[in-house]
Design a protein around this motif. Structure first.
Motif, mmCIF file in Angstrom:
data_model
loop_
_atom_site.group_PDB
_atom_site.id
_atom_site.type_symbol
_atom_site.label_atom_id
_atom_site.label_comp_id
_atom_site.label_asym_id
_atom_site.label_seq_id
_atom_site.Cartn_x
_atom_site.Cartn_y
_atom_site.Cartn_z
ATOM 1 N N THR A 102 12.132 -5.531 -5.717
ATOM 2 C CA THR A 102 12.996 -5.511 -6.670
ATOM 3 C C THR A 102 12.881 -7.203 -7.566
ATOM 4 N N LYS A 103 13.552 -7.015 -8.142
ATOM 5 C CA LYS A 103 13.732 -8.811 -8.836
ATOM 6 C C LYS A 103 14.953 -8.695 -9.941
ATOM 7 N N SER A 104 16.032 -9.411 -9.827
ATOM 8 C CA SER A 104 16.456 -9.799 -10.969
ATOM 9 C C SER A 104 15.846 -10.874 -11.929
ATOM 10 N N VAL A 105 15.474 -10.393 -13.537
ATOM 11 C CA VAL A 105 14.633 -11.449 -14.684
ATOM 12 C C VAL A 105 15.629 -11.620 -15.631
ATOM 13 N N LYS A 106 15.366 -13.228 -16.173
ATOM 14 C CA LYS A 106 16.281 -13.335 -16.997
ATOM 15 C C LYS A 106 15.041 -13.304 -18.803
ATOM 16 N N LEU A 107 15.588 -12.250 -19.504
ATOM 17 C CA LEU A 107 14.481 -11.802 -20.307
ATOM 18 C C LEU A 107 15.032 -13.013 -21.543
ATOM 19 N N GLN B 98 13.651 -0.792 -20.919
ATOM 20 C CA GLN B 98 12.804 -0.021 -21.457
ATOM 21 C C GLN B 98 12.543 -0.958 -22.963
ATOM 22 N N TRP B 99 13.365 -1.268 -23.214
ATOM 23 C CA TRP B 99 13.362 -1.894 -24.918
ATOM 24 C C TRP B 99 12.913 -3.381 -24.531
ATOM 25 N N ASP B 100 13.159 -3.732 -23.301
ATOM 26 C CA ASP B 100 12.153 -5.863 -23.818
ATOM 27 C C ASP B 100 11.002 -5.071 -23.079
ATOM 28 N N ALA B 101 10.511 -3.873 -22.625
ATOM 29 C CA ALA B 101 9.289 -3.797 -22.133
ATOM 30 C C ALA B 101 8.621 -3.520 -23.047
ATOM 31 N N PHE B 102 8.605 -3.317 -24.003
ATOM 32 C CA PHE B 102 8.575 -2.408 -25.802
ATOM 33 C C PHE B 102 8.055 -3.821 -26.314
ATOM 34 N N MET B 103 9.023 -5.038 -26.296
ATOM 35 C CA MET B 103 9.037 -6.225 -26.970
ATOM 36 C C MET B 103 7.788 -6.901 -26.334
ATOM 37 N N LEU B 104 7.610 -7.291 -24.922
ATOM 38 C CA LEU B 104 6.746 -7.600 -24.214
ATOM 39 C C LEU B 104 5.040 -6.386 -24.886
ATOM 40 N N ALA B 105 5.142 -5.762 -24.774
ATOM 41 C CA ALA B 105 4.106 -5.029 -26.080
ATOM 42 C C ALA B 105 3.289 -4.843 -26.677
ATOM 43 N N ASN C 131 1.093 -1.019 0.120
ATOM 44 C CA ASN C 131 0.268 -0.202 0.000
ATOM 45 C C ASN C 131 1.296 1.093 0.047
ATOM 46 N N ARG C 132 1.552 1.130 -0.167
ATOM 47 C CA ARG C 132 3.134 2.443 -0.344
ATOM 48 C C ARG C 132 3.300 2.744 -2.179
ATOM 49 N N PHE C 133 3.441 3.608 -2.442
ATOM 50 C CA PHE C 133 4.557 3.234 -3.745
ATOM 51 C C PHE C 133 5.647 3.221 -3.829
ATOM 52 N N VAL C 134 6.699 3.116 -5.081
ATOM 53 C CA VAL C 134 7.546 1.714 -5.022
ATOM 54 C C VAL C 134 8.411 2.769 -5.994
ATOM 55 N N ARG C 135 9.486 2.704 -5.001
ATOM 56 C CA ARG C 135 11.129 3.514 -6.484
ATOM 57 C C ARG C 135 10.412 2.577 -7.666
ATOM 58 N N GLY C 136 10.213 3.040 -8.342
ATOM 59 C CA GLY C 136 10.131 2.498 -10.226
ATOM 60 C C GLY C 136 10.992 2.940 -10.667
ATOM 61 N N TRP C 137 12.275 1.857 -11.019
ATOM 62 C CA TRP C 137 13.312 2.102 -11.412
ATOM 63 C C TRP C 137 13.489 2.069 -13.356
ATOM 64 N N PHE C 138 14.061 2.163 -13.843
ATOM 65 C CA PHE C 138 13.789 1.758 -15.587
ATOM 66 C C PHE C 138 15.499 1.908 -15.446
ATOM 67 N N HIS C 139 15.697 1.755 -16.972
ATOM 68 C CA HIS C 139 16.512 1.995 -17.497
ATOM 69 C C HIS C 139 16.248 1.606 -19.235
ATOM 70 N N ALA C 140 16.898 1.817 -19.945
ATOM 71 C CA ALA C 140 17.467 1.644 -21.366
ATOM 72 C C ALA C 140 17.051 0.240 -21.669
ATOM 73 N N TYR C 141 18.304 -0.774 -21.306
ATOM 74 C CA TYR C 141 18.836 -2.091 -22.218
ATOM 75 C C TYR C 141 19.254 -3.202 -20.779
ATOM 76 N N SER C 142 18.446 -4.184 -20.549
ATOM 77 C CA SER C 142 19.052 -5.109 -19.652
ATOM 78 C C SER C 142 19.902 -6.238 -19.683
ATOM 79 N N GLY C 143 19.981 -5.672 -21.265
ATOM 80 C CA GLY C 143 20.679 -7.159 -21.928
ATOM 81 C C GLY C 143 20.753 -8.526 -21.137
ATOM 82 N N GLY C 144 19.448 -8.526 -21.256
ATOM 83 C CA GLY C 144 19.403 -10.064 -21.108
ATOM 84 C C GLY C 144 19.050 -10.097 -19.439
ATOM 85 N N ILE C 145 19.309 -10.037 -18.388
ATOM 86 C CA ILE C 145 18.651 -9.670 -16.954
ATOM 87 C C ILE C 145 18.969 -8.468 -15.986
#
Length: 202
Positions: free
Chosen positions: A58-63, A171-178, A26-40
């Motif tokens: 936060t979590k580490s996710v493979k893409l 961001q580039w991975d979000a673009f791919m998912l979209a 129920n609290r706002f999160v730190r919505g960190w973002f970056h251009a491209y993960s490099g796959g993880i």
């Protein structure tokens, strides 16, 4: 902000998510973002040298392989002369005299550099990977997801993948998912764990 760069897709995205916020417990999160993960992606302590406790969202996710990523972001190389490197690091408060060596001394769980040791005529000093990247120009050393770092003949050559700190939404991975048809909520859930989307205004 460049209003001329706003596209119809951007307007649509804003309307689709208008009034929505990301929360954890129920609290706002730190919505960190970056251009491209490099796959993880990375967690905050690894990617940002975050000094507080690791946030629970936060979590580490493979893409999967991302064919939308520009070539100069997918694979990049940065070169620095010893004199240039000395000047850049001095501005960041790291002085070791004439630089004689640079080596990776620690990596994190996603294989990002978390510590670099710089050797010089006046001794050696360790600096965190994220701090080093900021010191040497984060648009040149695009990420700490480094495949090779070599210092020889008065030159430092770094090659790697990704762009940005690697924490949160890529961001580039979000673009791919979209492009694959995932909703904004699905995309957010890919990069952050345990979060809820709440609509707080119309």
């Amino acid at each position: 902000f460049n209003p001329q760069a706003v596209t119809e897709d951007m307007r649509k995205g804003v309307q689709m998510t208008r009034g929505q916020v990301m929360t954890y417990d129920n609290r706002f999160v730190r919505g960190w973002f970056h251009a491209y993960s490099g796959g993880i992606t990375a967690q905050a302590k690894e990617g940002l040298d975050y000094k507080e406790d690791e946030p629970p969202f936060t979590k580490s996710v493979k893409l999967q392989k991302n064919d939308y990523v520009p070539e100069d972001v997918r694979a990049w190389t940065a070169e620095y002369s010893a004199a240039e490197l000395k000047g850049l690091l001095a501005k960041a408060g790291l002085n070791v005299g004439e630089i004689t060596g640079v080596e990776i001394t620690k990596r994190g769980p996603s294989e990002r550099i978390t510590q670099i040791t710089v050797k010089g005529s006046q001794g050696e000093k360790a600096i965190s990977g994220p701090e080093f990247r900021l010191a040497v120009d984060s648009t040149k050393m695009k990420s700490t997801l480094v495949e090779d770092l070599t210092f020889a003949d008065g030159m430092l050559i770094i090659s790697g993948t990704g762009y940005g700190h690697g924490v949160g939404l890529s961001q580039w991975d979000a673009f791919m998912l979209a492009k694959e048809g995932q909703s904004p909520t699905d995309i957010v859930a890919t990069f952050f764990q345990g979060v809820k989307i709440r609509k707080i205004y119309d």
